[in-house]
Design an enzyme around this catalytic site. Structure first.
Site, PDB file in Angstrom:
ATOM      1  N   LEU A  33      84.828 -41.702  -0.043  1.00 43.27           N
ATOM      2  CA  LEU A  33      85.971 -40.776  -0.121  1.00 43.27           C
ATOM      3  C   LEU A  33      86.760 -40.914  -1.423  1.00 43.27           C
ATOM      4  CD1 LEU A  33      87.261 -40.787   3.595  1.00 43.27           C
ATOM      5  CD2 LEU A  33      85.644 -39.223   2.498  1.00 43.27           C
ATOM      6  N   TYR A 140      76.794 -40.044 -18.659  1.00 42.83           N
ATOM      7  CA  TYR A 140      76.373 -39.339 -17.441  1.00 42.83           C
ATOM      8  C   TYR A 140      74.879 -39.089 -17.490  1.00 42.83           C
ATOM      9  CZ  TYR A 140      75.606 -35.607 -14.106  1.00 42.83           C
ATOM     10  OH  TYR A 140      75.110 -34.849 -13.077  1.00 42.83           O
ATOM     11  N   PHE A 168      70.607 -27.344 -11.522  1.00 41.07           N
ATOM     12  CA  PHE A 168      71.356 -26.766 -12.632  1.00 41.07           C
ATOM     13  C   PHE A 168      72.795 -26.597 -12.156  1.00 41.07           C
ATOM     14  CE2 PHE A 168      68.181 -26.162 -16.011  1.00 41.07           C
ATOM     15  CZ  PHE A 168      67.154 -26.818 -15.371  1.00 41.07           C
TER      16      PHE A 168
HETATM   17  N1  UFG Z   1      83.653 -24.185 -19.449  1.00 41.78           N
HETATM   18  C1  UFG Z   1      84.641 -23.503 -20.134  1.00 41.78           C
HETATM   19  N2  UFG Z   1      85.925 -23.585 -19.677  1.00 41.78           N
HETATM   20  C2  UFG Z   1      86.272 -24.315 -18.580  1.00 41.78           C
HETATM   21  C3  UFG Z   1      85.245 -25.011 -17.874  1.00 41.78           C
HETATM   22  C4  UFG Z   1      83.945 -24.927 -18.358  1.00 41.78           C
HETATM   23  O1  UFG Z   1      84.379 -22.834 -21.132  1.00 41.78           O
HETATM   24  O2  UFG Z   1      87.466 -24.371 -18.231  1.00 41.78           O
HETATM   25  C5  UFG Z   1      82.276 -24.073 -19.922  1.00 41.78           C
HETATM   26  C6  UFG Z   1      81.659 -25.404 -20.356  1.00 41.78           C
HETATM   27  O3  UFG Z   1      82.049 -25.730 -21.676  1.00 41.78           O
HETATM   28  C7  UFG Z   1      80.178 -25.092 -20.190  1.00 41.78           C
HETATM   29  C8  UFG Z   1      80.137 -24.135 -18.998  1.00 41.78           C
HETATM   30  O4  UFG Z   1      81.464 -23.615 -18.871  1.00 41.78           O
HETATM   31  O5  UFG Z   1      79.725 -24.434 -21.330  1.00 41.78           O
HETATM   32  C9  UFG Z   1      79.755 -24.796 -17.690  1.00 41.78           C
HETATM   33  O6  UFG Z   1      80.580 -25.952 -17.560  1.00 41.78           O
HETATM   34  P1  UFG Z   1      80.769 -26.716 -16.170  1.00 41.78           P
HETATM   35  O7  UFG Z   1      81.732 -27.814 -16.423  1.00 41.78           O
HETATM   36  O8  UFG Z   1      81.083 -25.731 -15.100  1.00 41.78           O
HETATM   37  O9  UFG Z   1      79.330 -27.287 -15.857  1.00 41.78           O
HETATM   38  P2  UFG Z   1      78.357 -28.142 -16.800  1.00 41.78           P
HETATM   39  O10 UFG Z   1      77.281 -27.186 -17.254  1.00 41.78           O
HETATM   40  O11 UFG Z   1      79.052 -28.898 -17.843  1.00 41.78           O
HETATM   41  O12 UFG Z   1      77.831 -29.257 -15.809  1.00 41.78           O
HETATM   42  C10 UFG Z   1      77.367 -28.975 -14.522  1.00 41.78           C
HETATM   43  C11 UFG Z   1      77.568 -30.209 -13.653  1.00 41.78           C
HETATM   44  C12 UFG Z   1      76.720 -31.329 -14.131  1.00 41.78           C
HETATM   45  C13 UFG Z   1      75.317 -30.909 -14.237  1.00 41.78           C
HETATM   46  C14 UFG Z   1      75.203 -29.685 -15.096  1.00 41.78           C
HETATM   47  C15 UFG Z   1      73.818 -29.181 -15.136  1.00 41.78           C
HETATM   48  O13 UFG Z   1      78.909 -30.605 -13.689  1.00 41.78           O
HETATM   49  O14 UFG Z   1      76.798 -32.390 -13.235  1.00 41.78           O
HETATM   50  O15 UFG Z   1      76.046 -28.645 -14.560  1.00 41.78           O
HETATM   51  O16 UFG Z   1      73.747 -28.021 -15.915  1.00 41.78           O
HETATM   52  F1  UFG Z   1      74.581 -31.883 -14.770  1.00 41.78           F
END
Ligand code: UFG
Length: 331
Positions: A33, A140, A168
Site C-alpha cells: 500500500l 527504471y 506499452f
Molecule cells: N507528457 C507530457 N505532459 C505531461 C505528462 C506526460 O507531455 O504532463 C508526455 C511525456 O513527456 C511522454 C508522454 O506524455 O512523452 C507519455 O508520458 P507518460 O508519463 O504518460 O508515460 P511514459 O511513456 O513516460 O511511461 C509509461 C509508464 C512506464 C512505461 C512506459 C512504456 O509510466 O512505466 O509508459 O511506454 F514503461
C-alpha cells in the site's frame, strides 16, 4: 487457479485482480500500500505485505495454497527513478529475487511478470518487436531490464514457467467506474489532461515540441488496462501447458498504433468537451521520441486481441472514472 497478485492494489494490478476474479479464479492482492490503494480491491482479497518480505510471501503462498503469481510490484515513473535509483533497484530487482526465492521454496511454478516497453530506450524503429536488443539507460529501465533477466534465469534454473509481458502505455479504467488510475503525484499524460479538463490544473504542459515526429511531440502506444488484464489471463493459461516448465517467454502488449502527445490531448478534448489549454515546454529527461509495439506475436501465440481499438474509447473510460471519482480512491 489460486493466484497471488503482487502490487495487486495498484493501477494495472487491481484491474488484473478484478478481471481474474470475474473469470472464476481465486485471487489475492499482495501489496504494501505504498502506492496501491486499499479501496482498489475487496478487503477479503487483500494481503498487506512487501515483496521484500520473503518470509511473509512464503507464508502467504503456503496458507493460501497459491498456484501462480502475477508480479506487478514495481516502482514506475521514469523521472523519479533518476532521483531515487536505490529505491528502484531495491524494489524492482531485490523484490523480484525475494519473490522468486519464496516461489521456489513454496513450489509455486508459474509466474506472469510485468515488464515494460521502456526496456527499449530509444529504438529508432517504426514498431518494436521482441527481437530488438534491450537498451538499458536510467534506473527504471535498468532495474526492469535486470528483473526480466532474473525471471528468465530462474525459469531455466528452477523449472518455472515464466512469461514477461512488456506493456506499452497502460491507460483507461474499468468501465464500471469502480477503479482507475490514481497515482500520487500523477505524472501520466491522459490523467493529467483530464485533471485540466476538470479544472484541477490550469493547463497542460507538453514536454517537448521538437522531436522528430509528425507534430514534434512524442508518440506512444496506448493500451487499455482491461486489455492488459486479459493478456495476463491468457499468459497464465500458457504457463499451464506441459511444455511451459523451465521456459521463459516475453510478449509486447500494445495496439501497434502510435498517437502523439498532442493527438492524445485532442482526444481528451473530444471526449470531455473541455478546451484543455496546452503549453509546449522543454523535453522531459529520458523520454524516447517514439515507442510503438508490434503486437503480432501476442496476437498469434497468446490469442490476444485488444477490445479497445480507438484512443477515444480508452480515454472515455478514463474520463468516466475521473469524473465519477474526482478524488480517486480517497473518497
Ligand atoms: N507528457 C507530457 N505532459 C505531461 C505528462 C506526460 O507531455 O504532463 C508526455 C511525456 O513527456 C511522454 C508522454 O506524455 O512523452 C507519455 O508520458 P507518460 O508519463 O504518460 O508515460 P511514459 O511513456 O513516460 O511511461 C509509461 C509508464 C512506464 C512505461 C512506459 C512504456 O509510466 O512505466 O509508459 O511506454 F514503461
Amino acid at each position: 487457479m489460486r493466484i497471488l497478485v503482487t502490487g495487486g492494489a495498484g493501477y494495472v494490478g487491481s484491474h488484473a485482480v478484478a478481471w481474474l476474479t470475474r473469470r472464476g479464479h481465486e485471487v489475492w492482492a499482495y501489496d504494501n500500500l505504498s502506492r496501491g490503494h486499499r479501496a482498489a480491491v475487496a478487503a477479503d482479497q487483500l494481503v498487506i505485505g512487501d515483496v521484500l518480505d520473503m518470509p511473509k510471501l512464503l507464508a502467504s503462498f503456503r496458507e493460501l495454497r497459491i498456484e501462480a503469481v502475477m508480479n506487478f510490484a514495481a516502482l514506475a515513473p521514469m523521472g523519479e527513478s533518476v532521483a531515487r535509483p536505490l529505491a528502484y533497484y531495491r524494489t524492482n530487482i531485490s523484490g523480484v529475487v525475494s519473490l522468486l526465492d519464496a516461489m521456489v521454496q513454496a513450489g509455486v511454478r508459474r509466474l506472469v511478470h510485468s515488464s515494460t516497453a521502456a526496456l527499449f530506450g530509444d529504438p529508432a524503429v517504426e514498431r518494436i518487436g521482441e527481437h530488438l536488443t534491450r537498451s538499458p539507460g536510467i534506473s527504471y529501465r535498468q532495474s526492469q531490464s535486470m528483473a526480466e533477466r532474473i525471471v528468465q534465469d530462474a525459469a531455466a534454473a528452477y523449472g518455472l514457467a515464466v512469461i514477461a509481458l512488456r506493456y506499452f502505455n497502460a491507460a483507461g479504467a474499468c468501465p464500471s467506474g469502480d477503479r482507475g488510475e490514481d497515482h500520487r503525484p500523477e505524472t501520466h499524460l491522459i490523467p493529467v489532461a483530464l485533471d485540466v479538463a476538470m479544472g484541477k490544473r490550469p493547463l497542460m504542459k507538453i514536454f517537448g515540441g521538437d522531436y522528430p515526429t509528425a507534430d514534434g511531440s512524442c508518440v506512444r502506444d496506448y493500451v487499455h488496462v482491461d486489455d492488459l488484464a486479459a493478456a495476463h489471463a491468457l499468459a497464465l493459461a500458457k504457463t499451464t501447458e506441459t511444455s511451459a516448465a523451465g521456459r521463459f517467454d516475453a510478449f509486447d502488449l500494445g495496439s501497434g498504433r502510435g498517437h502523439s502527445n498532442l493527438e492524445v490531448v485532442e482526444s481528451c478534448r473530444r471526449v470531455t468537451g473541455a478546451a484543455i489549454p496546452v503549453r509546449v515546454v522543454e523535453r522531459r529527461f529520458g523520454d524516447p521520441p517514439r515507442l510503438v509495439a508490434d503486437p503480432e506475436r501476442a496476437r498469434t501465440e497468446l490469442g490476444w486481441q485488444p477490445r479497445y481499438g480507438e484512443l477515444d474509447s480508452i480515454v472515455g473510460t478514463a474520463w468516466n472514472w475521473h469524473r465519477g471519482r474526482p478524488n480517486g480512491f480517497a473518497e
